[in-house]
Design an enzyme around this catalytic site. Sequence first.
Site, PDB file in Angstrom:
ATOM      1  CG  ASP A 104     -87.084 -21.407  50.083  1.00 49.17           C
ATOM      2  OD1 ASP A 104     -87.237 -21.141  48.874  1.00 49.17           O
ATOM      3  OD2 ASP A 104     -87.828 -20.980  50.985  1.00 49.17           O
TER       4      ASP A 104
HETATM    5  N1  URA Z   1     -92.434 -22.200  50.559  1.00 48.74           N
HETATM    6  C1  URA Z   1     -91.299 -21.677  51.024  1.00 48.74           C
HETATM    7  O1  URA Z   1     -91.318 -20.615  51.630  1.00 48.74           O
HETATM    8  N2  URA Z   1     -90.149 -22.313  50.809  1.00 48.74           N
HETATM    9  C2  URA Z   1     -90.064 -23.508  50.166  1.00 48.74           C
HETATM   10  O2  URA Z   1     -88.971 -24.074  50.021  1.00 48.74           O
HETATM   11  C3  URA Z   1     -91.257 -24.066  49.684  1.00 48.74           C
HETATM   12  C4  URA Z   1     -92.429 -23.394  49.897  1.00 48.74           C
END
Ligand code: URA
Length: 234
Positions: A104
């Site tokens: 993310d």
């Molecule tokens: N899980 C998430 O919620 N975000 C990420 O960036 C990676 C795994």
Amino acid sequence: MERLDKIVASMTGGSRKDARGMVLRGRVSVNGKVSGNIAQKVDPKTDDISVDGQSLTYKKYVYIMINKPKGILSASNDKSRETVVDLVKPDFPRDGLFPVGRLDKDTTGLLIITDDGDFGHKVISPKSLIEKEYLVTLDKPITAEDIKVLEAGVTLADGTVCRPAKVRQTEREKVVSMTITEGKYHEIKRMLGVVGIGVNELERIRIGSLCKDDKLDVGQYRELTEEDLSLVWK
Ligand code: URA
């Protein structure tokens, strides 16, 4: 065709500045002729580029680890926003680079960037069962009961079934390590959401047995060694 300094940096794994120095000092030849021109256009696939008389071999693929900063998109290119590929491009001027799986925008930590499509697919395939470990800073402490639920495998509100995660309380009250073997959209955040916990910070620290290189500050990157690559599968 690319500039000679870019290509020498990419092929030697060094910086653009070092590459320019090599070219300007007459150490770099193109097809047997000393260049001296950092902006000379070359094709690394067909031109023979050598440093101090040693031919540089063109690598079919590159594999880079980056310590992803917050606020940068895990994508190859985006019209308006900066991506992780934009960050490595100056030193690895190749087409076809992409991040292996997505973190993310606000997640930091270990991310591999490559132009090897098969490798990328295998690493993210849930069939490969490769572990991905995250350090998660929570908005409140986790209970033993919450951990049991996550380790049993939760079903998200939309019916998505998540494989069991490994959850380990660290010595810091609101920080846990969570290990998963798939990479569903917002998986960690959504799994914790099921037990009513929010995520304040998320950092990936391991893929397979390959750990984030602690020498890399946020935003820094380096090429993976053969050994690093083999660790991904262990
Ligand atoms: N899980 C998430 O919620 N975000 C990420 O960036 C990676 C795994």
